[in-house]
Design a protein around this motif. Sequence first.
Motif, PDB file in Angstrom:
ATOM      1  N   ASP A   1       0.819  -1.210   0.000  1.00 14.18           N
ATOM      2  CA  ASP A   1       0.000   0.000   0.000  1.00 14.18           C
ATOM      3  C   ASP A   1       0.859   1.270   0.000  1.00 14.18           C
ATOM      4  OD1 ASP A   1      -2.330   1.436  -0.113  1.00 14.18           O
ATOM      5  OD2 ASP A   1      -2.812   1.257   2.016  1.00 14.18           O
ATOM      6  N   ASP A   2       2.175   1.103   0.171  1.00 10.90           N
ATOM      7  CA  ASP A   2       3.061   2.267   0.097  1.00 10.90           C
ATOM      8  C   ASP A   2       3.450   2.582  -1.353  1.00 10.90           C
ATOM      9  OD1 ASP A   2       2.998   2.207   2.854  1.00 10.90           O
ATOM     10  OD2 ASP A   2       4.906   1.149   3.049  1.00 10.90           O
ATOM     11  N   ILE A   3       3.123   1.657  -2.256  1.00 10.29           N
ATOM     12  CA  ILE A   3       3.523   1.853  -3.654  1.00 10.29           C
ATOM     13  C   ILE A   3       2.607   2.880  -4.325  1.00 10.29           C
ATOM     14  CG2 ILE A   3       3.610   0.725  -5.925  1.00 10.29           C
ATOM     15  CD1 ILE A   3       4.420  -1.845  -4.300  1.00 10.29           C
TER      16      ILE A   3
ATOM     17  N   LEU B   1      -2.018  11.718   5.579  1.00 15.80           N
ATOM     18  CA  LEU B   1      -0.601  11.434   5.810  1.00 15.80           C
ATOM     19  C   LEU B   1      -0.038  10.557   4.699  1.00 15.80           C
ATOM     20  CD1 LEU B   1      -0.688  10.700   9.662  1.00 15.80           C
ATOM     21  CD2 LEU B   1       0.210  12.759   8.538  1.00 15.80           C
ATOM     22  N   ARG B   2      -0.740   9.461   4.422  1.00 11.40           N
ATOM     23  CA  ARG B   2      -0.182   8.456   3.515  1.00 11.40           C
ATOM     24  C   ARG B   2      -0.298   8.864   2.044  1.00 11.40           C
ATOM     25  NH1 ARG B   2       1.075   3.570   4.865  1.00 11.40           N
ATOM     26  NH2 ARG B   2       0.358   2.886   2.824  1.00 11.40           N
ATOM     27  N   GLU B   3      -1.478   9.366   1.659  1.00 13.81           N
ATOM     28  CA  GLU B   3      -1.730   9.626   0.244  1.00 13.81           C
ATOM     29  C   GLU B   3      -1.357  11.049  -0.173  1.00 13.81           C
ATOM     30  OE1 GLU B   3      -2.657   7.127  -1.705  1.00 13.81           O
ATOM     31  OE2 GLU B   3      -3.004   5.724  -0.054  1.00 13.81           O
ATOM     32  N   ARG B   4      -1.676  12.006   0.678  1.00 10.20           N
ATOM     33  CA  ARG B   4      -1.454  13.400   0.287  1.00 10.20           C
ATOM     34  C   ARG B   4      -0.014  13.826   0.566  1.00 10.20           C
ATOM     35  NH1 ARG B   4      -4.925  17.777  -0.524  1.00 10.20           N
ATOM     36  NH2 ARG B   4      -6.807  16.688   0.124  1.00 10.20           N
ATOM     37  N   LEU B   5       0.518  13.388   1.734  1.00  8.15           N
ATOM     38  CA  LEU B   5       1.838  13.864   2.157  1.00  8.15           C
ATOM     39  C   LEU B   5       2.941  12.822   1.986  1.00  8.15           C
ATOM     40  CD1 LEU B   5       0.695  15.714   5.426  1.00  8.15           C
ATOM     41  CD2 LEU B   5       0.993  16.678   3.123  1.00  8.15           C
ATOM     42  N   ASN B   6       2.572  11.608   1.511  1.00  6.80           N
ATOM     43  CA  ASN B   6       3.558  10.534   1.311  1.00  6.80           C
ATOM     44  C   ASN B   6       4.314  10.160   2.580  1.00  6.80           C
ATOM     45  OD1 ASN B   6       3.149   9.901  -1.403  1.00  6.80           O
ATOM     46  ND2 ASN B   6       4.291  11.727  -2.024  1.00  6.80           N
ATOM     47  N   ILE B   7       3.652  10.311   3.687  1.00  8.93           N
ATOM     48  CA  ILE B   7       4.251   9.864   4.957  1.00  8.93           C
ATOM     49  C   ILE B   7       3.670   8.482   5.227  1.00  8.93           C
ATOM     50  CG2 ILE B   7       4.361  10.336   7.451  1.00  8.93           C
ATOM     51  CD1 ILE B   7       4.166  13.335   6.665  1.00  8.93           C
ATOM     52  N   THR B   8       4.427   7.452   4.843  1.00 11.10           N
ATOM     53  CA  THR B   8       3.849   6.100   4.837  1.00 11.10           C
ATOM     54  C   THR B   8       4.294   5.254   6.030  1.00 11.10           C
ATOM     55  OG1 THR B   8       5.650   5.382   3.394  1.00 11.10           O
ATOM     56  CG2 THR B   8       3.584   6.024   2.326  1.00 11.10           C
ATOM     57  N   GLY B   9       4.936   5.873   7.012  1.00  3.45           N
ATOM     58  CA  GLY B   9       5.269   5.133   8.230  1.00  3.45           C
ATOM     59  C   GLY B   9       4.028   4.621   8.941  1.00  3.45           C
ATOM     60  N   PRO B  10       3.077   5.487   9.249  1.00  9.07           N
ATOM     61  CA  PRO B  10       1.829   5.012   9.860  1.00  9.07           C
ATOM     62  C   PRO B  10       1.077   4.115   8.866  1.00  9.07           C
ATOM     63  CG  PRO B  10       2.041   7.410  10.057  1.00  9.07           C
ATOM     64  CD  PRO B  10       3.094   6.959   9.102  1.00  9.07           C
ATOM     65  N   HIS B  11       0.603   2.967   9.340  1.00 10.39           N
ATOM     66  CA  HIS B  11      -0.051   2.002   8.461  1.00 10.39           C
ATOM     67  C   HIS B  11      -1.528   1.869   8.790  1.00 10.39           C
ATOM     68  CE1 HIS B  11       4.194   0.142   8.210  1.00 10.39           C
ATOM     69  NE2 HIS B  11       3.986   0.895   7.158  1.00 10.39           N
ATOM     70  N   ILE B  12      -2.237   1.204   7.874  1.00 12.92           N
ATOM     71  CA  ILE B  12      -3.657   0.928   8.110  1.00 12.92           C
ATOM     72  C   ILE B  12      -3.803  -0.561   8.397  1.00 12.92           C
ATOM     73  CG2 ILE B  12      -5.978   0.961   7.128  1.00 12.92           C
ATOM     74  CD1 ILE B  12      -4.991   3.198   5.245  1.00 12.92           C
ATOM     75  N   GLY B  13      -4.390  -0.898   9.547  1.00 10.86           N
ATOM     76  CA  GLY B  13      -4.553  -2.314   9.864  1.00 10.86           C
ATOM     77  C   GLY B  13      -5.992  -2.720  10.084  1.00 10.86           C
TER      78      GLY B  13
ATOM     79  N   GLU C   1       8.312   9.038  11.385  1.00 10.76           N
ATOM     80  CA  GLU C   1       9.344   9.726  10.604  1.00 10.76           C
ATOM     81  C   GLU C   1       9.898  10.930  11.356  1.00 10.76           C
ATOM     82  OE1 GLU C   1       6.459   8.631   9.353  1.00 10.76           O
ATOM     83  OE2 GLU C   1       6.738   7.768   7.345  1.00 10.76           O
ATOM     84  N   GLY C   2       9.117  11.441  12.327  1.00 14.49           N
ATOM     85  CA  GLY C   2       9.560  12.620  13.066  1.00 14.49           C
ATOM     86  C   GLY C   2      10.266  12.282  14.368  1.00 14.49           C
ATOM     87  N   LEU C   3      10.368  10.987  14.684  1.00 17.61           N
ATOM     88  CA  LEU C   3      10.955  10.599  15.976  1.00 17.61           C
ATOM     89  C   LEU C   3      12.482  10.574  15.952  1.00 17.61           C
ATOM     90  CD1 LEU C   3       8.857   7.739  17.599  1.00 17.61           C
ATOM     91  CD2 LEU C   3       9.002  10.127  18.256  1.00 17.61           C
ATOM     92  N   GLY C   4      13.036  10.201  14.834  1.00 20.35           N
ATOM     93  CA  GLY C   4      14.486  10.116  14.753  1.00 20.35           C
ATOM     94  C   GLY C   4      14.893  10.063  13.291  1.00 20.35           C
ATOM     95  N   ASP C   5      16.185  10.137  13.031  1.00 17.85           N
ATOM     96  CA  ASP C   5      16.647   9.964  11.661  1.00 17.85           C
ATOM     97  C   ASP C   5      17.826   8.989  11.682  1.00 17.85           C
ATOM     98  OD1 ASP C   5      19.197  11.509  11.872  1.00 17.85           O
ATOM     99  OD2 ASP C   5      17.780  13.128  12.323  1.00 17.85           O
ATOM    100  N   PRO C   6      18.268   8.516  10.531  1.00 13.76           N
ATOM    101  CA  PRO C   6      19.277   7.451  10.515  1.00 13.76           C
ATOM    102  C   PRO C   6      20.520   7.775  11.346  1.00 13.76           C
ATOM    103  CG  PRO C   6      18.426   7.826   8.312  1.00 13.76           C
ATOM    104  CD  PRO C   6      17.825   8.886   9.181  1.00 13.76           C
TER     105      PRO C   6
END
Lengths: 805, 164
Positions: free
Chosen positions: A39-41, B30-42, B79-84
């Motif tokens: 779903d990330d694609i 978050l996921r579709e508009r801003l491409n922040i895909t860390g949070p998921h849908i379950g 994505e806002g908690l830490g970086d590599p």
Amino acid sequence: MKDELDNREERVANLKGMGCSRKRVEDARFTQGKGNYVDDIKLDGMLFGDFVRSPYAHARIKSINTEAALQVPGVLAVLTAADLAPLGLHWMPTLAGDKQMVLADGKVLFQGQEVAFVVAEDRYAAADGIEAVEVEYEELPVIVNPFESLKSDVVLREDLDPKAPGAHGPRKHHNHIFTWEAGDKETTQEVISNAEVVAEESMYYHRTHPCPLETCGCVASMDKVNGKLTLWGTFQAPHAIRTVVSLISGIEEHNIRVISPDIGGGFGNKVGAYPGYVCSVVASIVTGKPVKWIEDRMDNLMTTAFARDYHMTGKISATKEGKITGLHCQVVADHGGFDACADPTKFPAGFMNICTGSYDIPTAYLEVDGVYTNKAPGGVSYRCSFRVTEAVYFIERMIEVLAIKLNMDAAELRRINFIKKEQFPYKAALGWEYDSGDYHTAWDKALKTVDYEGLRKEQAERVEAFKRGETRKIMGIGLSFFTEIVGAGPVKNCDILGLGMFDSCEIRIHPTGSAIARLGTISQGQGHATTFAQILASEIGLPADSITIEEGDTDTAPYGLGTYGSRSTPVAGAATAMAGRKIRAKAQMIAAYLLEVHDNDVEFDVDRFVVKGAPERFKTMKEIAFAAYNQAIPGLEPGLEAVSYYDPPNMTYPFGAYVCVMDIDVDTGVPEIRRFYALDDCGTRINPMIIEGQVHGGLTEALAVALGQEIAYDDMGNVKTGTLMDFFLPTAWEVPNYETDFTVTPSPHHPIGAKGVGESPHVGGVPCFSNAVQDAFRPFGNTHTNMPHDHWRIWRTANELGLHS
Amino acid sequence: MSKKMHIQINVNGKDQEFLAEPRELLIYTLRERLNITGPHIGCETSHCGACTVTIDGKSVKACTMFVAQASGKSITTIEGLGDPDNLHPLQSAFKEHHGLQCGYCTPGMITRASKLLEENPNPTEEEIRFGMAGNICRCTGYQNIVKSIQAAAAEMNAAQEAAE
């Protein structure tokens, strides 16, 4: 090149090979939200497809009107069976030799069945479109009970000739699918009718669902310019999916690229082929744009891949001393509206014929009847190898029931009937040849660790205290000893859709001494990128940290049958070791050339080849890798690569001994797990940390199934457990801490002796939790109650046994 | 179609301004508009917690909140908690203690745990299990998740003490 590590132990540790708890290489991306799930694609112009689903469990479709839906802003197309029929895609073959409607063709057979596919610019528009599709249904009589189905005049599958045999032989009735037998019927019946003691029990292993946290989904992208179809999806068997897509679509296999990206858990849910995949492919061809389809949770629980639903009746016979003489097992299997079970072709009831378990039972017979009902199709192996969970539950309950009949301790009854260490390889009455085992050692270790005798004393005291009115909590000791059968499987008897169940590994060593290995399997959380690199590190002497593992892209990975049934380590793990050995064989020749000695005068030592008797003369694997690319070695091709396709000679048979100690409040029906001890023997251990994690997870899924998780239907065929409000997934609050332990009995036929472990804890855990509940009630007259043991059912058992009066 | 609403949110320190339908869910934004895909849908029913984010200091399940309800607020995702180069102690601890398998629940799990440790820097095992009960994991059986959170707490407390 300089040898930096002189110490042998240091060199071994540097490899991070087999046996060490290497940290997972997958975790960096997952912990930072950088996983790449389907779903990330996102692709340019990508559309979203979703289904109009049937509210009825059995109905004729009078009409479908899509006109209004096509007027909804953002909706581009609505597909129905009529649109798919000219392409021959309104039905698709199932893995079980049956066929299944992709979109409802004249009628629907279960609630939630796919009726029409709405393709829109985004999810909201698709939802609006679904609302606007008008479907006129005529309700038909609903059958949700397989026993009634076999007596009913109502024909569920009008597309089938009732007199013609099915994929697995003759059918007895228009709603009957197959009869499958194993063992010797007459001798078993004779042994049982002449036995000193016979125990009988009927049990229902309820319908449930694997319910991975990520639902099923895909993105189909047809490139009309190049004629190439790319299909990303949550596929546990990407290569098999490519072949299936090719066979049903007519697109040549080389023009199809299937990619399984990161998968958010599978547990069997993502083995099958679903209508959503077919519709997405068709929609992409029709619209010329990429089309995404993602199930929501209700879709997932209601339609893709249920598990279990076995009505099992058993008879077990023994001498007065408790030596088992015979076992009879009869199963009525509810397969729903289509037979879409995911089993090897020749095994329509999976490996249910492992139901003699860990015991030396001389005579046995098994009969399974598959039946159509108005329930969802599926029948997958939920964290289990093809119905082994049902088989182990059956035998572990029958042992308990027999112990009650004999008035004997159930641990002792197990002990006197175990297959002995010296009997391996052991040929079981129902056909399998167990590769290796040492059950007595495992059992004794388990019972000693938990102080079994002490627990029984405590339980007896508790019963007395309860009777005196001093406590309202009773205590149960759940036992289970299981033998799994995993690693399907030998091509001579295991195939899916005619594809032999081998697996594969391809390795390329790079000039500077790092490598990439690709496998035919696909991780869904098992940590393959970590553990397969460990196998290779030990085999080829390059550090695991220098080895990339890649799976799931059919354009690059060698063909394999995928990951389910605990087959990755037994089959692809073996292929990995074998491919590694091919690399090593060539490396030996290169080393000998560089050291100017005969091939046989060098030997492998951790990360190098040394001259025999002169360990100071050596070439490291890193040096050898470079030489493979820069030296012209007479008689050898340049490069250092290998491929192995591994056809396992036998299945592997992991086993384990579990004990659960449980307190049950008879007034609330709430069970409290006080202790859970799990001893697993999975043969050679590759990564103890990952094994332990697999055991924790498998036990938790076992807890769920035993204590509350079910897909329940009402008489009208309505799914009563279609959301996580009703479908039990344990949280951190309900789950205990587990104690893990192990013995190591390597598989004699596996190149590294490994047997697989991911599913063992589920297979052994379900009967253990269930036996704990049942054992608590044994002193009060209980013989058997069906799962799931949710609070209400436990309370009801207490009530029926008079514990509330 | 309903009239679009003017939305202003701050996500991981960055201001975002756009027009959205009233029915647009925050997870979709978050996921579709801003491409922040860390949070998921379950689950889409607030049960599983895969979509957990932090909004103005509270753990929120983004699958059942309209973005309009979040307008004017600050949102933190995994994505806002830490970086590599600067991981959150929880991100390292989950790896170190095998607190994840398939990784699907992990962003929500870590985001929730970060809030839990802010509210209670020294949680008991029972408090962790209770505080994390809104986040479902299907793989790990939670034992190593609890261990990871305990380890992160210890590390954060030690760092805090060292700083003082």
